[in-house]
Design a protein around this motif. Structure first.
Motif, PDB file in Angstrom:
ATOM      1  N   ASN A   1      14.386  51.819  37.269  1.00  0.00           N
ATOM      2  CA  ASN A   1      13.407  51.455  36.245  1.00  0.00           C
ATOM      3  C   ASN A   1      14.177  50.829  35.096  1.00  0.00           C
ATOM      4  OD1 ASN A   1      12.118  53.952  37.654  1.00  0.00           O
ATOM      5  ND2 ASN A   1      10.445  52.846  36.664  1.00  0.00           N
ATOM      6  N   ASP A   2      13.737  49.667  34.656  1.00  0.00           N
ATOM      7  CA  ASP A   2      14.412  48.972  33.568  1.00  0.00           C
ATOM      8  C   ASP A   2      14.374  49.827  32.307  1.00  0.00           C
ATOM      9  OD1 ASP A   2      15.535  46.370  32.486  1.00  0.00           O
ATOM     10  OD2 ASP A   2      13.827  46.724  31.146  1.00  0.00           O
ATOM     11  N   TYR A   3      15.480  49.874  31.578  1.00  0.00           N
ATOM     12  CA  TYR A   3      15.556  50.730  30.390  1.00  0.00           C
ATOM     13  C   TYR A   3      14.642  50.261  29.266  1.00  0.00           C
ATOM     14  CZ  TYR A   3      18.402  47.388  27.802  1.00  0.00           C
ATOM     15  OH  TYR A   3      18.836  46.289  27.134  1.00  0.00           O
ATOM     16  N   ALA A   4      14.359  48.966  29.181  1.00  0.00           N
ATOM     17  CA  ALA A   4      13.534  48.450  28.089  1.00  0.00           C
ATOM     18  C   ALA A   4      12.045  48.506  28.414  1.00  0.00           C
ATOM     19  CB  ALA A   4      13.939  47.012  27.758  1.00  0.00           C
ATOM     20  N   THR A   5      11.700  48.299  29.677  1.00  0.00           N
ATOM     21  CA  THR A   5      10.306  48.317  30.111  1.00  0.00           C
ATOM     22  C   THR A   5      10.243  49.125  31.394  1.00  0.00           C
ATOM     23  OG1 THR A   5      10.050  46.086  29.221  1.00  0.00           O
ATOM     24  CG2 THR A   5       8.311  46.878  30.678  1.00  0.00           C
ATOM     25  N   THR A   6       9.870  50.394  31.298  1.00  0.00           N
ATOM     26  CA  THR A   6       9.959  51.284  32.456  1.00  0.00           C
ATOM     27  C   THR A   6       9.010  50.918  33.585  1.00  0.00           C
ATOM     28  OG1 THR A   6       8.426  52.868  31.460  1.00  0.00           O
ATOM     29  CG2 THR A   6      10.776  53.221  31.078  1.00  0.00           C
ATOM     30  N   SER A   7       8.028  50.068  33.322  1.00  0.00           N
ATOM     31  CA  SER A   7       7.154  49.620  34.410  1.00  0.00           C
ATOM     32  C   SER A   7       7.769  48.438  35.163  1.00  0.00           C
ATOM     33  CB  SER A   7       5.783  49.230  33.858  1.00  0.00           C
ATOM     34  OG  SER A   7       5.914  48.192  32.916  1.00  0.00           O
ATOM     35  N   SER A   8       8.936  47.977  34.729  1.00  0.00           N
ATOM     36  CA  SER A   8       9.657  46.892  35.394  1.00  0.00           C
ATOM     37  C   SER A   8      10.876  47.466  36.101  1.00  0.00           C
ATOM     38  CB  SER A   8      10.117  45.847  34.379  1.00  0.00           C
ATOM     39  OG  SER A   8       9.020  45.263  33.733  1.00  0.00           O
ATOM     40  N   ILE A   9      11.424  46.675  37.036  1.00  0.00           N
ATOM     41  CA  ILE A   9      12.626  47.120  37.730  1.00  0.00           C
ATOM     42  C   ILE A   9      13.818  46.265  37.326  1.00  0.00           C
ATOM     43  CG2 ILE A   9      11.332  47.935  39.737  1.00  0.00           C
ATOM     44  CD1 ILE A   9      12.521  45.438  41.236  1.00  0.00           C
ATOM     45  N   ALA A  10      14.978  46.859  37.477  1.00  0.00           N
ATOM     46  CA  ALA A  10      16.234  46.134  37.359  1.00  0.00           C
ATOM     47  C   ALA A  10      16.921  46.286  38.714  1.00  0.00           C
ATOM     48  CB  ALA A  10      17.090  46.703  36.236  1.00  0.00           C
TER      49      ALA A  10
ATOM     50  N   VAL B   1      27.314  50.120  39.765  1.00  0.00           N
ATOM     51  CA  VAL B   1      26.318  50.370  40.822  1.00  0.00           C
ATOM     52  C   VAL B   1      24.952  50.185  40.176  1.00  0.00           C
ATOM     53  CG1 VAL B   1      25.425  52.004  42.514  1.00  0.00           C
ATOM     54  CG2 VAL B   1      27.864  51.998  41.953  1.00  0.00           C
ATOM     55  N   GLY B   2      24.602  48.966  39.862  1.00  0.00           N
ATOM     56  CA  GLY B   2      23.295  48.671  39.298  1.00  0.00           C
ATOM     57  C   GLY B   2      23.367  48.238  37.851  1.00  0.00           C
ATOM     58  N   TYR B   3      22.179  48.062  37.285  1.00  0.00           N
ATOM     59  CA  TYR B   3      22.023  47.649  35.902  1.00  0.00           C
ATOM     60  C   TYR B   3      21.606  48.828  35.042  1.00  0.00           C
ATOM     61  CZ  TYR B   3      22.420  42.835  37.456  1.00  0.00           C
ATOM     62  OH  TYR B   3      22.887  41.667  37.975  1.00  0.00           O
ATOM     63  N   SER B   4      21.387  48.599  33.765  1.00  0.00           N
ATOM     64  CA  SER B   4      21.028  49.650  32.822  1.00  0.00           C
ATOM     65  C   SER B   4      19.726  50.328  33.230  1.00  0.00           C
ATOM     66  CB  SER B   4      20.886  49.072  31.418  1.00  0.00           C
ATOM     67  OG  SER B   4      22.100  48.502  31.011  1.00  0.00           O
ATOM     68  N   ALA B   5      19.770  51.643  33.292  1.00  0.00           N
ATOM     69  CA  ALA B   5      18.630  52.419  33.759  1.00  0.00           C
ATOM     70  C   ALA B   5      17.941  53.132  32.610  1.00  0.00           C
ATOM     71  CB  ALA B   5      19.087  53.448  34.788  1.00  0.00           C
ATOM     72  N   ASP B   6      16.655  53.417  32.807  1.00  0.00           N
ATOM     73  CA  ASP B   6      15.895  54.214  31.849  1.00  0.00           C
ATOM     74  C   ASP B   6      16.200  55.686  32.094  1.00  0.00           C
ATOM     75  OD1 ASP B   6      13.580  54.326  29.845  1.00  0.00           O
ATOM     76  OD2 ASP B   6      12.986  55.737  31.405  1.00  0.00           O
ATOM     77  N   ASN B   7      16.390  56.455  31.043  1.00  0.00           N
ATOM     78  CA  ASN B   7      16.746  57.865  31.207  1.00  0.00           C
ATOM     79  C   ASN B   7      15.546  58.800  31.239  1.00  0.00           C
ATOM     80  OD1 ASN B   7      16.121  57.647  28.459  1.00  0.00           O
ATOM     81  ND2 ASN B   7      17.580  59.249  27.907  1.00  0.00           N
ATOM     82  N   SER B   8      14.330  58.267  31.225  1.00  0.00           N
ATOM     83  CA  SER B   8      13.161  59.152  31.273  1.00  0.00           C
ATOM     84  C   SER B   8      12.499  59.161  32.646  1.00  0.00           C
ATOM     85  CB  SER B   8      12.133  58.733  30.211  1.00  0.00           C
ATOM     86  OG  SER B   8      11.639  57.439  30.495  1.00  0.00           O
ATOM     87  N   VAL B   9      12.989  58.328  33.571  1.00  0.00           N
ATOM     88  CA  VAL B   9      12.373  58.202  34.887  1.00  0.00           C
ATOM     89  C   VAL B   9      13.449  58.351  35.960  1.00  0.00           C
ATOM     90  CG1 VAL B   9      10.991  56.721  36.383  1.00  0.00           C
ATOM     91  CG2 VAL B   9      10.718  56.562  33.913  1.00  0.00           C
ATOM     92  N   ALA B  10      13.210  59.226  36.933  1.00  0.00           N
ATOM     93  CA  ALA B  10      14.177  59.429  38.017  1.00  0.00           C
ATOM     94  C   ALA B  10      13.685  58.729  39.273  1.00  0.00           C
ATOM     95  CB  ALA B  10      14.391  60.917  38.274  1.00  0.00           C
TER      96      ALA B  10
END
Length: 138
Positions: free
Chosen positions: A92-101, A56-65
């Protein structure tokens, strides 16, 4: 008679992990298959039921909900056909939280039993926040 599952503002405990969905708590290794990003499941090469859940989606960042996923499960009470789900997700993309996945795909469960449960899993770790809403749609 469909189900619509909306998962809002989910956050995972481990960076770069994936949310997963399992139908009927069935962890048998040859019952689920999924595909994403608007590609054909059978684009000339037959696909194999070789998974225990759907992504259900791509790799997510764990610091942003900020994640949002919407899953539609079609004809869930039917007991004569396989089950089909449509998946949309943005995190939020795990590598660049200002980007989306973003993810757009579908899953198939190759059993005919009516859907009686939906499990949300994480590839590693747990959920630390989020809200899941389940709607019946006729």
């Amino acid at each position: 008679k469909d189900l619509k599952l909306v998962i809002r503002n989910f956050k995972l405990s481990t960076d770069s992990e994936l949310m997963r969905l399992r139908v009927n708590s069935d962890s048998t290794s040859n019952r689920h298959v999924a595909n994403g990003s608007n590609t054909n499941l059978n684009d000339g090469t037959p696909s194999t039921f070789n998974a225990t859940q759907w992504p259900v989606g791509y790799s997510a960042d764990n610091s942003v909900a900020q994640g949002l996923s919407v899953i539609e499960l079609f004809d869930y009470t039917n007991t004569t056909t396989w089950k089909l789900g449509r998946i949309w997700s943005v995190v939020n993309d795990y590598a660049t939280t200002s980007s989306i996945a973003a993810f757009n795909g579908f899953g198939v469960y190759n059993q005919t039993a009516a859907i009686s449960s939906i499990d949300l899993l994480v590839t590693s770790g747990n959920f630390t926040s989020g809200t899941a809403l389940l709607y019946g749609v006729s």
